[in-house]
Design a protein around this motif. Sequence first.
Motif, mmCIF file in Angstrom:
data_model
loop_
_atom_site.group_PDB
_atom_site.id
_atom_site.type_symbol
_atom_site.label_atom_id
_atom_site.label_comp_id
_atom_site.label_asym_id
_atom_site.label_seq_id
_atom_site.Cartn_x
_atom_site.Cartn_y
_atom_site.Cartn_z
ATOM 1 N N ASP A 1 -11.584 -82.240 1.902
ATOM 2 C CA ASP A 1 -11.480 -82.489 0.465
ATOM 3 C C ASP A 1 -10.069 -82.941 0.094
ATOM 4 O OD1 ASP A 1 -9.848 -80.076 -0.795
ATOM 5 O OD2 ASP A 1 -11.187 -79.208 0.715
ATOM 6 N N SER A 2 -9.949 -83.566 -1.052
ATOM 7 C CA SER A 2 -8.695 -84.219 -1.441
ATOM 8 C C SER A 2 -7.536 -83.243 -1.592
ATOM 9 C CB SER A 2 -8.897 -84.990 -2.749
ATOM 10 O OG SER A 2 -9.341 -84.130 -3.785
ATOM 11 N N ASN A 3 -7.799 -82.057 -2.154
ATOM 12 C CA ASN A 3 -6.709 -81.078 -2.336
ATOM 13 C C ASN A 3 -6.176 -80.594 -0.987
ATOM 14 O OD1 ASN A 3 -6.836 -81.178 -5.145
ATOM 15 N ND2 ASN A 3 -8.326 -79.501 -5.272
ATOM 16 N N THR A 4 -7.093 -80.325 -0.060
ATOM 17 C CA THR A 4 -6.671 -79.875 1.271
ATOM 18 C C THR A 4 -5.951 -80.991 2.014
ATOM 19 O OG1 THR A 4 -8.588 -78.388 1.362
ATOM 20 C CG2 THR A 4 -7.464 -78.865 3.437
ATOM 21 N N LEU A 5 -6.428 -82.210 1.838
ATOM 22 C CA LEU A 5 -5.785 -83.354 2.499
ATOM 23 C C LEU A 5 -4.358 -83.529 1.988
ATOM 24 C CD1 LEU A 5 -6.353 -85.625 4.549
ATOM 25 C CD2 LEU A 5 -7.042 -87.064 2.623
ATOM 26 N N ALA A 6 -4.164 -83.335 0.681
ATOM 27 C CA ALA A 6 -2.819 -83.436 0.106
ATOM 28 C C ALA A 6 -1.907 -82.350 0.679
ATOM 29 C CB ALA A 6 -2.892 -83.325 -1.411
ATOM 30 N N GLU A 7 -2.464 -81.136 0.858
ATOM 31 C CA GLU A 7 -1.681 -80.044 1.436
ATOM 32 C C GLU A 7 -1.268 -80.369 2.874
ATOM 33 O OE1 GLU A 7 -2.494 -75.888 3.662
ATOM 34 O OE2 GLU A 7 -4.044 -76.621 2.303
ATOM 35 N N ASP B 1 -14.006 -76.873 11.780
ATOM 36 C CA ASP B 1 -13.000 -76.673 10.728
ATOM 37 C C ASP B 1 -11.939 -77.759 10.911
ATOM 38 O OD1 ASP B 1 -11.099 -75.879 8.928
ATOM 39 O OD2 ASP B 1 -10.733 -73.900 9.827
ATOM 40 N N TRP B 2 -12.191 -78.933 10.327
ATOM 41 C CA TRP B 2 -11.308 -80.075 10.515
ATOM 42 C C TRP B 2 -9.908 -79.817 9.950
ATOM 43 C CZ3 TRP B 2 -13.286 -83.462 13.778
ATOM 44 C CH2 TRP B 2 -14.665 -83.547 13.900
ATOM 45 N N ALA B 3 -9.871 -79.245 8.768
ATOM 46 C CA ALA B 3 -8.571 -78.961 8.150
ATOM 47 C C ALA B 3 -7.789 -77.941 8.979
ATOM 48 C CB ALA B 3 -8.774 -78.445 6.724
ATOM 49 N N GLY B 4 -8.489 -76.926 9.482
ATOM 50 C CA GLY B 4 -7.820 -75.922 10.311
ATOM 51 C C GLY B 4 -7.259 -76.528 11.584
ATOM 52 N N ALA B 5 -8.001 -77.471 12.191
ATOM 53 C CA ALA B 5 -7.532 -78.122 13.412
ATOM 54 C C ALA B 5 -6.262 -78.928 13.149
ATOM 55 C CB ALA B 5 -8.624 -79.026 13.965
ATOM 56 N N ILE B 6 -6.244 -79.684 12.058
ATOM 57 C CA ILE B 6 -5.060 -80.492 11.732
ATOM 58 C C ILE B 6 -3.880 -79.597 11.367
ATOM 59 C CG2 ILE B 6 -4.116 -82.260 10.215
ATOM 60 C CD1 ILE B 6 -6.254 -83.280 12.142
ATOM 61 N N ARG B 7 -4.156 -78.535 10.608
ATOM 62 C CA ARG B 7 -3.081 -77.610 10.210
ATOM 63 C C ARG B 7 -2.450 -76.971 11.440
ATOM 64 N NH1 ARG B 7 -5.965 -74.885 7.181
ATOM 65 N NH2 ARG B 7 -5.536 -75.948 5.202
ATOM 66 N N CYS B 8 -3.288 -76.551 12.392
ATOM 67 C CA CYS B 8 -2.780 -75.961 13.638
ATOM 68 C C CYS B 8 -1.953 -76.972 14.416
ATOM 69 C CB CYS B 8 -3.960 -75.471 14.471
ATOM 70 S SG CYS B 8 -3.543 -74.881 16.119
ATOM 71 N N TYR B 9 -2.443 -78.196 14.500
ATOM 72 C CA TYR B 9 -1.746 -79.264 15.221
ATOM 73 C C TYR B 9 -0.364 -79.532 14.624
ATOM 74 C CZ TYR B 9 -0.576 -84.273 15.657
ATOM 75 O OH TYR B 9 0.078 -85.475 15.804
ATOM 76 N N ILE B 10 -0.277 -79.627 13.302
ATOM 77 C CA ILE B 10 1.016 -79.900 12.656
ATOM 78 C C ILE B 10 1.990 -78.759 12.916
ATOM 79 C CG2 ILE B 10 2.176 -80.234 10.441
ATOM 80 C CD1 ILE B 10 -0.442 -81.547 9.432
ATOM 81 N N THR B 11 1.499 -77.518 12.789
ATOM 82 C CA THR B 11 2.358 -76.356 13.029
ATOM 83 C C THR B 11 2.867 -76.342 14.466
ATOM 84 O OG1 THR B 11 1.138 -75.059 11.377
ATOM 85 C CG2 THR B 11 2.457 -73.839 12.974
#
Length: 416
Positions: A171-177, A277-287
Amino acid sequence: MMKKRLLSLLLILALALSISVAAMAAGESCIVDETGHISAEDMAVLQQLGETIREDTGAAVCVCITDETGPDLHSYAEQFWTERCGADEGIILVHNPAANMVSCAVYGDRLGSLGEEEINELVGAYNSANSYFDGAYSFMNLTYAKLGGPGLEVPVERQYDRVVDLAGVIDSNTLAELNRMADEVSEQYACDVAAVIVKSLGGKSVVEYADDFYDYNGYGYGQNKDGILLLLSLEERDFDFTGEGYGAVAFTDYGRENYLSPHFKEYLKGSRGGVDDWAGAIRCYITDCGTLLEQARNGQPYDNYGSNTVVEHEKKTVKDVAPGAALISAIIGFFSGGIPAGAMKRKMKSVEKNYGAGNYARGGLQMRRSEDRFLYSNVHRTPIPREEHRTGGGGGGSTMHFSSSGHSHFSTHGKF
């Protein structure tokens, strides 16, 4: 009775013809490894690249790694070209690792005007790689560039956000985060950390798609294009890490394989009956990228040669790391990108450059080939020993290949 016999004969002939056609089609190969140095997964990537080149240019670019011990590797190359490549024009490279010999032959008009120096460059792209996969990929892609490549310019500025969802799963809000996170890490360490999710690869290999997305959308921090990009494909469930410059120092083969890959894949369980959990995967990757960048900036890249444990450090500001980052980036960029880019720039003002025809008749084919030498004047006679692709290598660091734009990239790919 006569009609039945005639019908049976026709059916037999039709069956024989279909089997013959199928056998011929199956025999056409862009890549053959008779020595078992390249995995089946990586062989599929190279075969797909070869098919793309043939579709786009009409020329075959083939690589054969063989244990053939005959005295004349050129003769073996000619036989392989005739029996397996299935094309009237193109180029073939044959490598015998046991004998430390490489042979390269050019056929037809498309590459017929290449001089010895340019053939040296192609052989050198293969010979200087640290894995058989990267050597073959570099040779094929550099030849692709000389044939015209995709005909795209590499933009100076980044064309997309650092996190791009072309599949519509976040979703757009999560993508912005996620973009705020990626921007913060990228700016702090002067190294792009990017990710893209696509619906499908559109017939490309995952390595080719990731490299092209990075290059032709202007990713990479600063003039040396320092960075890393994670590509995720929904349909194929393929992933690839690509990047260049300082990214090759901070995100080593070992680090990508043993730290980044297993962590983000824990969030993508759709293939195992779970929920992605696509957002979780990207968040983990960035961290995780921030962690490895911090460790690399402190002189301890996560690798199997040196430090293979994650070291926690106090976070530094951009002002703290920028001067050292700029110096290291310049040095790394010069050796990993500047030298090959400069060499290619002297020979290719654009990937759209057309080469003239050079006609050499031999055995019914238009052919041009080198003198009967295995390697050329400016290439080492003994190829560098190569490890399997994505093992990290005995000396650590990152193995590199040339993308279709002529940039030098690393890669780690697989399934999730």
